[in-house]
Enzyme design. Sequence first.
Site, PDB file in Angstrom:
ATOM      1  N   TYR A 125     142.974 124.878  18.946  1.00  6.54           N
ATOM      2  CA  TYR A 125     142.128 124.176  17.977  1.00  6.54           C
ATOM      3  C   TYR A 125     142.563 122.731  17.776  1.00  6.54           C
ATOM      4  O   TYR A 125     143.757 122.423  17.721  1.00  6.54           O
ATOM      5  CB  TYR A 125     142.176 124.903  16.623  1.00  6.54           C
ATOM      6  CG  TYR A 125     141.339 126.160  16.620  1.00  6.54           C
ATOM      7  CD1 TYR A 125     139.954 126.093  16.720  1.00  6.54           C
ATOM      8  CD2 TYR A 125     141.949 127.400  16.526  1.00  6.54           C
ATOM      9  CE1 TYR A 125     139.189 127.250  16.719  1.00  6.54           C
ATOM     10  CE2 TYR A 125     141.180 128.557  16.529  1.00  6.54           C
ATOM     11  CZ  TYR A 125     139.802 128.473  16.626  1.00  6.54           C
ATOM     12  OH  TYR A 125     139.051 129.611  16.636  1.00  6.54           O
ATOM     13  N   LYS A 153     163.373 144.017  -3.603  1.00  8.74           N
ATOM     14  CA  LYS A 153     162.039 143.693  -4.121  1.00  8.74           C
ATOM     15  C   LYS A 153     161.106 143.330  -2.958  1.00  8.74           C
ATOM     16  O   LYS A 153     161.564 143.062  -1.844  1.00  8.74           O
ATOM     17  CB  LYS A 153     162.141 142.518  -5.100  1.00  8.74           C
ATOM     18  CG  LYS A 153     162.637 141.218  -4.459  1.00  8.74           C
ATOM     19  CD  LYS A 153     163.023 140.173  -5.505  1.00  8.74           C
ATOM     20  CE  LYS A 153     163.569 138.920  -4.850  1.00  8.74           C
ATOM     21  NZ  LYS A 153     164.173 138.006  -5.818  1.00  8.74           N
ATOM     22  N   ARG A 195     163.041 128.921 -15.508  1.00 14.93           N
ATOM     23  CA  ARG A 195     161.945 129.779 -15.087  1.00 14.93           C
ATOM     24  C   ARG A 195     161.904 130.944 -16.082  1.00 14.93           C
ATOM     25  O   ARG A 195     161.093 130.948 -16.986  1.00 14.93           O
ATOM     26  CB  ARG A 195     162.260 130.257 -13.659  1.00 14.93           C
ATOM     27  CG  ARG A 195     161.112 130.605 -12.807  1.00 14.93           C
ATOM     28  CD  ARG A 195     161.582 130.956 -11.392  1.00 14.93           C
ATOM     29  NE  ARG A 195     162.629 131.957 -11.372  1.00 14.93           N
ATOM     30  CZ  ARG A 195     163.035 132.612 -10.271  1.00 14.93           C
ATOM     31  NH1 ARG A 195     162.475 132.336  -9.106  1.00 14.93           N
ATOM     32  NH2 ARG A 195     163.976 133.512 -10.318  1.00 14.93           N
TER      33      ARG A 195
HETATM   34  C1  LIG Z   1     165.611 137.878  -5.530  1.00 16.11           C
HETATM   35  C2  LIG Z   1     166.702 137.863  -6.513  1.00 16.11           C
HETATM   36  C3  LIG Z   1     168.038 137.974  -6.112  1.00 16.11           C
HETATM   37  C4  LIG Z   1     168.474 138.010  -4.652  1.00 16.11           C
HETATM   38  O1  LIG Z   1     168.575 136.705  -4.161  1.00 16.11           O
HETATM   39  P1  LIG Z   1     168.968 136.426  -2.619  1.00 16.11           P
HETATM   40  O2  LIG Z   1     169.016 134.943  -2.523  1.00 16.11           O
HETATM   41  O3  LIG Z   1     167.867 137.005  -1.799  1.00 16.11           O
HETATM   42  O4  LIG Z   1     170.262 137.080  -2.356  1.00 16.11           O
HETATM   43  C5  LIG Z   1     169.013 138.041  -7.094  1.00 16.11           C
HETATM   44  N1  LIG Z   1     168.684 137.976  -8.408  1.00 16.11           N
HETATM   45  C6  LIG Z   1     167.408 137.861  -8.824  1.00 16.11           C
HETATM   46  C7  LIG Z   1     167.120 137.796 -10.278  1.00 16.11           C
HETATM   47  C8  LIG Z   1     166.378 137.789  -7.900  1.00 16.11           C
HETATM   48  O5  LIG Z   1     165.115 137.662  -8.324  1.00 16.11           O
END
Ligand SMILES: *Cc1c(COP(=O)(O)O)cnc(C)c1O
Length: 353
Positions: free
Chosen positions: A247, A37, A130
């Site tokens: 800055y 993703k 969630r």
């Molecule tokens: C992003 C995600 C993962 C992967 O998690 P990692 O900690 O990056 O291995 C697995 N399951 C779901 C539902 C996710 O959204």
Amino acid sequence: MTSINSELIIDPKIFRNNILFLKNKLSNSSKFMAVIKSDAYGHHIEHIVKDIEDLSDGFGVVRIDEALKIRELSNKKILLMQGVYSKEDLDISIKNKFDLVVHNPDQFQIIKEGNYYEGLWLKLNTGMNRLGFDIDTFLRIYEEYLFDKKFTLMTHLAASNDVSNPSNENQFKIFEDISSKLNNSIERSIANTGCIMNYPNKTYDWVRCGIGIYGGYIGNHELKTAMTLRSPIVNIRNISKGDKVGYDGRAVATKDMKIASVYLGYADGLPVTIKDDTPVMINDQMAYVFGRVSMDLTTIDVSNIEKCSPGDWCEFFSPELPITNIATSNDLISYYLMTSVKSRVKKVYKILD
Ligand SMILES: *Cc1c(COP(=O)(O)O)cnc(C)c1O
């Protein structure tokens, strides 16, 4: 240097080695879903699909446009983790044979109306609060519509990288209680990277592995950072004890110093909150951030580096300088740093020697 630009070098050999390391932890019956993703956590989704397809049993993404992009490149399983929000989403998903997460009754309604029960992943809320069905709601739907269907039961851990957190055992228990009530053809999936590393007996039928592929998992040195963020030095100056840099004059010289300005700032995705003394690497030697990150520039204390000059590269993370270091010392997470790098940074995809 012909034109000055910061670079993000992505090394596919490192993904592959990381995946082989992670797969070694799985039982033979667990399948490996590569979670790619958010443009493969900033690593360029099209490239990664080609480079790891032979090592993966499927790909997981959140957005439908990413799922479509993958489908052009691969016939493997694609899990659309956001699920469907409309009849149109469902039509696209059926046409492209996407597996679908179903995480609430509204989504299940769309599935029911489409009478489509292939490749569903029913998501349970086991404590993260969630997404995911409440237990009672899930069981009701199961008894009415799913008792004779094949699907995957899934949940997501809230603290898988922390074995001292009791939420893990609580989530496993809820998940296992429910799954023991279901028909035998149900597949199960709970493990993200942290779960593979810390609870390898919970990898079940599918692992959904993201951050480990990219080498951003905290607490393991065999998983290597696959991206190198580097930027050329564009200026070097000597300053005197008491002089201030950048800055707000955040960094004050406690001695005479040599300061390099490198061509990477928060507009490139380096967080403005990066602290003084954060280590970076120049010519294989450690140097340290000195002064607040600006929009286009960051200032580095190179007093201890014998030889460096404009044009030399400053690395912020790399296979040798783990992204988890800069993340941890700045109260950030590697996921955030990886997905922050902006498009104006030149992406280079190559195997490093
Ligand atoms: C992003 C995600 C993962 C992967 O998690 P990692 O900690 O990056 O291995 C697995 N399951 C779901 C539902 C996710 O959204």
